[in-house]
Motif scaffolding. Structure first.
Motif, PDB file in Angstrom:
ATOM      1  N   VAL A  99       0.844  -1.193   0.000  1.00  0.00           N
ATOM      2  CA  VAL A  99       0.000   0.000   0.000  1.00  0.00           C
ATOM      3  C   VAL A  99       0.881   1.245   0.000  1.00  0.00           C
ATOM      4  N   PHE A 100       0.551   2.183  -0.876  1.00  0.00           N
ATOM      5  CA  PHE A 100       1.225   3.482  -0.893  1.00  0.00           C
ATOM      6  C   PHE A 100       0.224   4.551  -0.493  1.00  0.00           C
ATOM      7  N   GLN A 101       0.522   5.239   0.611  1.00  0.00           N
ATOM      8  CA  GLN A 101      -0.300   6.384   1.000  1.00  0.00           C
ATOM      9  C   GLN A 101       0.325   7.627   0.393  1.00  0.00           C
ATOM     10  N   ILE A 102      -0.495   8.438  -0.276  1.00  0.00           N
ATOM     11  CA  ILE A 102       0.023   9.555  -1.056  1.00  0.00           C
ATOM     12  C   ILE A 102       0.304  10.753  -0.163  1.00  0.00           C
ATOM     13  N   PHE A 103       1.563  11.186  -0.161  1.00  0.00           N
ATOM     14  CA  PHE A 103       1.936  12.421   0.528  1.00  0.00           C
ATOM     15  C   PHE A 103       1.257  13.586  -0.181  1.00  0.00           C
ATOM     16  N   PRO A 104       0.697  14.567   0.539  1.00  0.00           N
ATOM     17  CA  PRO A 104       0.796  14.756   1.984  1.00  0.00           C
ATOM     18  C   PRO A 104      -0.426  14.277   2.754  1.00  0.00           C
ATOM     19  N   SER A 105      -1.034  13.189   2.329  1.00  0.00           N
ATOM     20  CA  SER A 105      -2.203  12.657   3.009  1.00  0.00           C
ATOM     21  C   SER A 105      -1.755  11.870   4.237  1.00  0.00           C
ATOM     22  N   ASP A 106      -1.704  12.544   5.382  1.00  0.00           N
ATOM     23  CA  ASP A 106      -1.180  11.950   6.613  1.00  0.00           C
ATOM     24  C   ASP A 106      -2.101  12.348   7.751  1.00  0.00           C
ATOM     25  N   GLU A 107      -2.872  11.373   8.263  1.00  0.00           N
ATOM     26  CA  GLU A 107      -3.903  11.696   9.256  1.00  0.00           C
ATOM     27  C   GLU A 107      -3.349  12.277  10.544  1.00  0.00           C
ATOM     28  N   SER A 108      -2.069  12.052  10.832  1.00  0.00           N
ATOM     29  CA  SER A 108      -1.490  12.579  12.065  1.00  0.00           C
ATOM     30  C   SER A 108      -1.033  14.030  11.933  1.00  0.00           C
ATOM     31  N   LEU A 109      -0.852  14.505  10.693  1.00  0.00           N
ATOM     32  CA  LEU A 109      -0.423  15.879  10.444  1.00  0.00           C
ATOM     33  C   LEU A 109      -1.553  16.604   9.718  1.00  0.00           C
ATOM     34  N   SER A 110      -2.483  17.130  10.481  1.00  0.00           N
ATOM     35  CA  SER A 110      -3.754  17.607   9.929  1.00  0.00           C
ATOM     36  C   SER A 110      -3.611  18.801   8.988  1.00  0.00           C
ATOM     37  N   GLN A 111      -2.539  19.587   9.121  1.00  0.00           N
ATOM     38  CA  GLN A 111      -2.385  20.796   8.295  1.00  0.00           C
ATOM     39  C   GLN A 111      -1.476  20.583   7.082  1.00  0.00           C
ATOM     40  N   LEU A 112      -0.984  19.364   6.895  1.00  0.00           N
ATOM     41  CA  LEU A 112       0.032  19.141   5.869  1.00  0.00           C
ATOM     42  C   LEU A 112      -0.476  19.403   4.456  1.00  0.00           C
ATOM     43  N   GLN A 113      -1.723  19.026   4.186  1.00  0.00           N
ATOM     44  CA  GLN A 113      -2.289  19.240   2.849  1.00  0.00           C
ATOM     45  C   GLN A 113      -2.271  20.732   2.501  1.00  0.00           C
ATOM     46  N   LYS A 114      -2.635  21.573   3.466  1.00  0.00           N
ATOM     47  CA  LYS A 114      -2.657  23.021   3.218  1.00  0.00           C
ATOM     48  C   LYS A 114      -1.250  23.589   3.087  1.00  0.00           C
ATOM     49  N   LEU A 115      -0.361  23.141   3.964  1.00  0.00           N
ATOM     50  CA  LEU A 115       0.986  23.715   3.992  1.00  0.00           C
ATOM     51  C   LEU A 115       1.799  23.393   2.741  1.00  0.00           C
ATOM     52  N   THR A 116       1.446  22.325   2.039  1.00  0.00           N
ATOM     53  CA  THR A 116       2.172  21.972   0.823  1.00  0.00           C
ATOM     54  C   THR A 116       1.522  22.542  -0.430  1.00  0.00           C
ATOM     55  N   SER A 117       0.429  23.287  -0.270  1.00  0.00           N
ATOM     56  CA  SER A 117      -0.261  23.878  -1.415  1.00  0.00           C
ATOM     57  C   SER A 117       0.252  25.300  -1.667  1.00  0.00           C
ATOM     58  N   PRO A 118       0.875  25.571  -2.828  1.00  0.00           N
ATOM     59  CA  PRO A 118       1.359  26.926  -3.120  1.00  0.00           C
ATOM     60  C   PRO A 118       0.234  27.964  -3.104  1.00  0.00           C
ATOM     61  N   GLU A 119      -0.937  27.584  -3.631  1.00  0.00           N
ATOM     62  CA  GLU A 119      -2.049  28.540  -3.697  1.00  0.00           C
ATOM     63  C   GLU A 119      -2.590  28.880  -2.311  1.00  0.00           C
ATOM     64  N   PHE A 120      -2.720  27.854  -1.462  1.00  0.00           N
ATOM     65  CA  PHE A 120      -3.211  28.115  -0.107  1.00  0.00           C
ATOM     66  C   PHE A 120      -2.248  29.011   0.648  1.00  0.00           C
ATOM     67  N   MET A 121      -0.946  28.708   0.573  1.00  0.00           N
ATOM     68  CA  MET A 121       0.035  29.485   1.321  1.00  0.00           C
ATOM     69  C   MET A 121       0.152  30.911   0.792  1.00  0.00           C
ATOM     70  N   LYS A 122       0.005  31.089  -0.504  1.00  0.00           N
ATOM     71  CA  LYS A 122       0.010  32.433  -1.073  1.00  0.00           C
ATOM     72  C   LYS A 122      -1.149  33.246  -0.500  1.00  0.00           C
TER      73      LYS A 122
END
Length: 198
Positions: A99-122
């Motif tokens: 099984v491959f879990q796709i980064f940044p889909s990590d249930e323990s790091l709830s903000q990771l999806q947002k922090l890796t998005s250039p548009e969100f961070m901008k």
């Protein structure tokens, strides 16, 4: 046999090229990869893959880190189904029970999806002024780069931000480091840094 296949460079390069464009955009091309660290356990083994890719539309850089879970008891299919039901992106290799879990889909790091998005961070940086940098600076672009990642524990990113002074029109770049982790890590780190300023 499963571990041998998981470390077979030709096989895994083809696997990544087949599955990853589904998650990161059809422009993604796998240039090379390294199977780095191996984390053996009783019923499974985790393998860290570091990939060099030609950028897809949703990726901030040219490097990608994936973790594969290699099972030895047939649990892989059930784990993959549970991840999909939880809304976490993954893909499953039935022949290897992997099984491959796709980064940044990590249930323990709830903000990771947002922090890796250039548009969100901008947008985030535009709405939240960069204190101490200057009131007249406008955020034009934000480029996150993954510096380090430990599954379910922590992630470190570097941001390169393009700024424009609204009065003079002069452009400049700003780099800063962001750490995110499981609950409590950010608060603890912030407290430590604040105590250093004292």
């Amino acid at each position: 046999p499963s571990l041998r296949e998981a470390l077979d460079s030709q096989k895994m390069a083809a696997v990544f090229q087949k599955h990853l464009p589904r998650f990161y955009g059809h422009g993604l091309q796998v240039r090379s990869y390294v199977a780095g660290q191996i984390f053996p356990k009783e019923k499974e083994t985790r393998i860290k893959y570091s990939l060099r890719i030609k950028n897809g539309q949703d990726l901030p850089g040219e490097k990608l880190i994936l973790f594969g879970q290699l099972f030895f008891n047939g649990d892989g299919e059930q784990i993959s189904s549970e991840l999909e039901e939880a809304g976490l992106h993954s893909f499953y290799l039935p022949g290897s029970d992997m099984v491959f879990q796709i980064f940044p889909s990590d249930e323990s790091l709830s903000q990771l999806q947002k922090l890796t998005s250039p548009e969100f961070m901008k947008s985030f940086l535009k709405e939240n002024s960069l204190s101490g940098i200057g009131q007249n600076l406008m955020v034009e672009n934000c480029h996150p780069t993954l510096l380090g990642y430990r599954l379910k524990k922590r992630c470190t990113l570097v941001y390169e931000v393009d700024l424009t002074d609204q009065k003079s029109g002069r452009r400049q770049k700003l780099k800063f480091l962001v750490k995110t982790g499981k609950e409590g890590l950010g608060q603890s780190l912030h407290s430590n840094l604040s105590s250093l300023q004292k």
